[in-house]
Enzyme design. Structure first.
Site, PDB file in Angstrom:
ATOM      1  N   LYS A 127       3.332  -1.742  12.266  1.00 23.63           N
ATOM      2  CA  LYS A 127       4.321  -0.944  12.996  1.00 23.63           C
ATOM      3  C   LYS A 127       4.577   0.376  12.260  1.00 23.63           C
ATOM      4  O   LYS A 127       4.529   1.457  12.838  1.00 23.63           O
ATOM      5  CB  LYS A 127       5.607  -1.772  13.054  1.00 23.63           C
ATOM      6  CG  LYS A 127       6.641  -1.332  14.015  1.00 23.63           C
ATOM      7  CD  LYS A 127       7.901  -2.176  13.909  1.00 23.63           C
ATOM      8  CE  LYS A 127       7.706  -3.633  14.278  1.00 23.63           C
ATOM      9  NZ  LYS A 127       8.988  -4.355  14.452  1.00 23.63           N
ATOM     10  N   LYS A 136       9.449  -2.461   3.814  1.00 22.55           N
ATOM     11  CA  LYS A 136      10.546  -2.283   4.764  1.00 22.55           C
ATOM     12  C   LYS A 136      10.505  -3.354   5.829  1.00 22.55           C
ATOM     13  O   LYS A 136       9.443  -3.676   6.355  1.00 22.55           O
ATOM     14  CB  LYS A 136      10.393  -0.897   5.424  1.00 22.55           C
ATOM     15  CG  LYS A 136      11.553  -0.474   6.276  1.00 22.55           C
ATOM     16  CD  LYS A 136      12.643   0.143   5.448  1.00 22.55           C
ATOM     17  CE  LYS A 136      13.918   0.331   6.238  1.00 22.55           C
ATOM     18  NZ  LYS A 136      14.680  -0.913   6.413  1.00 22.55           N
ATOM     19  N   LYS A 165       9.644  -8.645   5.515  1.00 19.39           N
ATOM     20  CA  LYS A 165      10.627  -9.299   6.393  1.00 19.39           C
ATOM     21  C   LYS A 165      11.357 -10.363   5.609  1.00 19.39           C
ATOM     22  O   LYS A 165      10.809 -10.962   4.686  1.00 19.39           O
ATOM     23  CB  LYS A 165       9.917  -9.965   7.576  1.00 19.39           C
ATOM     24  CG  LYS A 165      10.829 -10.206   8.748  1.00 19.39           C
ATOM     25  CD  LYS A 165      11.134  -8.905   9.431  1.00 19.39           C
ATOM     26  CE  LYS A 165      11.628  -9.044  10.822  1.00 19.39           C
ATOM     27  NZ  LYS A 165      11.371  -7.813  11.592  1.00 19.39           N
ATOM     28  N   ASP A 175       3.746   6.390  11.650  1.00 20.25           N
ATOM     29  CA  ASP A 175       3.764   7.254  10.464  1.00 20.25           C
ATOM     30  C   ASP A 175       5.063   7.170   9.679  1.00 20.25           C
ATOM     31  O   ASP A 175       5.639   8.185   9.283  1.00 20.25           O
ATOM     32  CB  ASP A 175       3.504   8.717  10.860  1.00 20.25           C
ATOM     33  CG  ASP A 175       2.055   8.931  11.270  1.00 20.25           C
ATOM     34  OD1 ASP A 175       1.190   8.192  10.761  1.00 20.25           O
ATOM     35  OD2 ASP A 175       1.791   9.812  12.107  1.00 20.25           O
ATOM     36  N   HIS A 229       0.838  -1.215   0.000  1.00 21.33           N
ATOM     37  CA  HIS A 229       0.000   0.000   0.000  1.00 21.33           C
ATOM     38  C   HIS A 229       0.862   1.250   0.000  1.00 21.33           C
ATOM     39  O   HIS A 229       0.426   2.316  -0.413  1.00 21.33           O
ATOM     40  CB  HIS A 229      -0.975   0.005   1.180  1.00 21.33           C
ATOM     41  CG  HIS A 229      -0.353   0.363   2.498  1.00 21.33           C
ATOM     42  ND1 HIS A 229       0.502  -0.479   3.167  1.00 21.33           N
ATOM     43  CD2 HIS A 229      -0.448   1.472   3.263  1.00 21.33           C
ATOM     44  CE1 HIS A 229       0.902   0.100   4.288  1.00 21.33           C
ATOM     45  NE2 HIS A 229       0.339   1.284   4.366  1.00 21.33           N
ATOM     46  N   SER A 270      15.463   3.811  10.863  1.00 20.19           N
ATOM     47  CA  SER A 270      15.763   3.331   9.501  1.00 20.19           C
ATOM     48  C   SER A 270      15.183   4.303   8.472  1.00 20.19           C
ATOM     49  O   SER A 270      15.790   4.587   7.443  1.00 20.19           O
ATOM     50  CB  SER A 270      15.127   1.961   9.258  1.00 20.19           C
ATOM     51  OG  SER A 270      15.977   0.940   9.708  1.00 20.19           O
TER      52      SER A 270
HETATM   53  N1  GLU Z   1      14.118  -5.532  12.332  1.00 21.02           N
HETATM   54  C1  GLU Z   1      13.589  -4.349  12.922  1.00 21.02           C
HETATM   55  C2  GLU Z   1      12.126  -4.520  13.271  1.00 21.02           C
HETATM   56  O1  GLU Z   1      11.648  -5.614  13.430  1.00 21.02           O
HETATM   57  C3  GLU Z   1      13.883  -3.104  12.098  1.00 21.02           C
HETATM   58  C4  GLU Z   1      13.294  -3.074  10.730  1.00 21.02           C
HETATM   59  C5  GLU Z   1      13.787  -1.918   9.857  1.00 21.02           C
HETATM   60  O2  GLU Z   1      14.517  -1.070  10.328  1.00 21.02           O
HETATM   61  O3  GLU Z   1      13.412  -1.916   8.683  1.00 21.02           O
HETATM   62  O4  GLU Z   1      11.413  -3.578  13.484  1.00 21.02           O
END
Ligand code: GLU
Length: 476
Positions: free
Chosen positions: A96, A72, A108, A101, A67, A366
């Site tokens: 998350k 990420k 993943k 935002d 979306h 990130s």
């Molecule tokens: N692995 C981390 C998480 O579960 C960071 C993910 C990221 O920074 O993209 O939130």
């Protein structure tokens, strides 16, 4: 009799939480189905030469939601990796990001290996081969899908991913190549503050929850972090940094547990000294200033105010939830609580600060790193000196008017120097965690059907994702 084993797989438990929250929204069923399902699942097997043999490695990348792009989420190296787990973790990433935002879809990755069984060269070969598999299928890129560290990976692996990605790019794509992965070393396009970001977010979120007198009173606790007794499960990146920030704010770290042992000291454990001991001996066990706990799993049941599970999923289950004494569970890990345990904790009146909110500090920073990579400029570079001279002029004026010179201590307190990159990252993260907490709490308090913070967090996240589909005009 409650058991340690959940009847739900990890992915099923995320679906269950989703449905529980979805029932308190007015979102159309077809849109809910679109939001809930995983958009793309890439399961792969690839060969890597390890010693004299060829090993076939099982790995995954799941893009839960398109979306918003890029997708990420971290890459996990663990012998327990399986498709269900990666799907669950990718789903949690979508919610998350929405909550805090961060304008990304969730994803993943997982590589089914136990990193300790390989030397550095072998790990590099596995990481590079995994990256080329992602490149081949268009599963990586600054505008497509951006991996990051997770359990078993860190800045080193991210730098291998970046290098492999760059090798495969044509010149025209090179300019933004650094944005293909986050959590990189600072010297290679990383950002200051990313290493400790998840732990810092856990701290900011918990501190915010503990600052509300009404909620603390209901738990029989005073407000603030100072003096609170904290137990940490998992002493890797998230556990260590959370513990450090809690300790610095005056909390007492009474227990720390790892996969091979646990230590306890009601008077408090110095987490830096414990980290040194762990690095030197390879374990937290036999730390001179604490007692070993014979059954490491019972550390979760220690007497404390805040329990921080910061290891793997499904650690708090139907078997141990009734014995948990903590009043607040601060979920640093992803999915540490099974649905069976969640129901028990709600009944007991324990406040659970849910993973998808509380560990969002990592992906938030990130996002800042990705912005830095695409803008090709370090945060603070343009305005640090400007602000500094402005502040100094102001002080000069105040000193003149009041006919008093500020002491060095007073000057330091006023933070006259302009903000550097780390200052801005910390303040951006604090702002993010504080605002998101109040978004969630408002729904929790207002909506009678949302009985806990997890349901409220899912409610907020689902509504935000639904909104972006409305903007796209795909759903009414
Ligand atoms: N692995 C981390 C998480 O579960 C960071 C993910 C990221 O920074 O993209 O939130």
């Amino acid at each position: 009799m409650s058991s340690n084993k959940s009847k739900y797989s990890f992915y099923e438990s995320v679906e269950l939480y989703f449905e529980k929250a979805a029932s308190s929204t007015k979102i159309d069923r077809s849109l809910l189905d679109q939001i809930k399902g995983c958009n793309s699942i890439y399961a792969m097997n690839f060969p890597v030469k390890i010693g004299k043999k060829i090993e076939v490695i099982e790995a995954y990348r799941v893009q839960h939601s398109h979306h918003k792009l890029p997708c990420k989420g971290g890459i996990r190296f663990s012998s327990k990796v399986n498709q269900d787990e990666v799907m669950a973790l990718a789903s949690l990433m979508t919610y998350k990001c929405a909550l805090v935002d961060v304008p990304f879809g969730g994803a993943k990755g997982g590589v089914k290996i136990s990193p300790s069984k390989y030397n550095v060269n072998q790990l590099e070969r596995i990481t590079r081969r995994y990256t080329s598999e992602l490149i081949k299928k268009n599963f990586i890129g600054p505008g497509l899908d951006v991996p990051a560290p997770d359990y078993g990976t860190g800045a080193r692996e991210m730098s291998w991913i970046l290098d492999t990605y760059q090798v495969f790019q044509s010149d025209s794509n090179m300019v933004d190549a650094y944005g293909c992965v986050t959590g990189k070393p600072v010297g290679q396009g990383g950002i200051r503050g990313r290493t400790e970001a998840t732990g810092l977010g856990v701290f900011y979120g918990t501190r915010e929850a503990c600052s509300i007198p009404e909620d603390m009173k209901a738990l029989g606790l005073t407000t603030g972090i100072e003096g609170k007794r904290v137990v940490i499960q998992g002493f890797g990146n998230v556990g260590y940094w959370s513990a450090k920030f809690f300790m610095e704010a005056g909390a007492i770290i009474v227990g720390v547990a790892e996969w091979d042992g646990a230590v306890h000291n009601p008077k408090g454990i110095d987490v830096d000294a414990l980290k040194k001991h762990q690095k030197k001996t390879g374990s937290i066990k036999s730390f001179p200033k604490a007692k070993n706990i014979s059954n490491r799993k019972s550390a979760l049941e220690l007497d404390c105010d805040i329990l921080v599970p910061a290891a793997l999923e499904q650690q708090i289950h139907g078997g141990n939830a009734p014995n948990i004494k903590a009043k607040i569970i601060a979920e640093g890990a992803n999915g540490p609580t099974t649905p069976e345990a969640d129901a028990i904790l709600i009944k007991k009146g324990v406040m659970v600060l849910p993973d998808m909110y509380l560990n969002a500090g990592g992906v938030t920073v990130s996002y800042f790193e990705w912005l830095k990579n695409l803008s090709h400029v370090r945060f603070g570079r343009m305005d640090k000196r400007f602000q500094e001279s402005n502040n100094n002029e102001l002080i000069k004026m105040v000193e003149k008017i009041t006919d008093r010179t500020l002491s060095l201590k007073e000057r330091k307190k006023l933070k006259l120097s302009g903000p550097n990159e780390a200052d801005l990252v910390y303040s951006g993260l604090e702002e993010t965690m504080v605002n998101a907490y109040h978004d969630i709490r408002t729904v929790w308090k207002k909506n009678k059907k949302t009985e806990d913070l997890r349901a409220a967090a899912f409610n907020v996240a689902i509504s935000k994702v639904a909104q972006s589909y409305e903007t796209l005009g795909i759903f009414p």
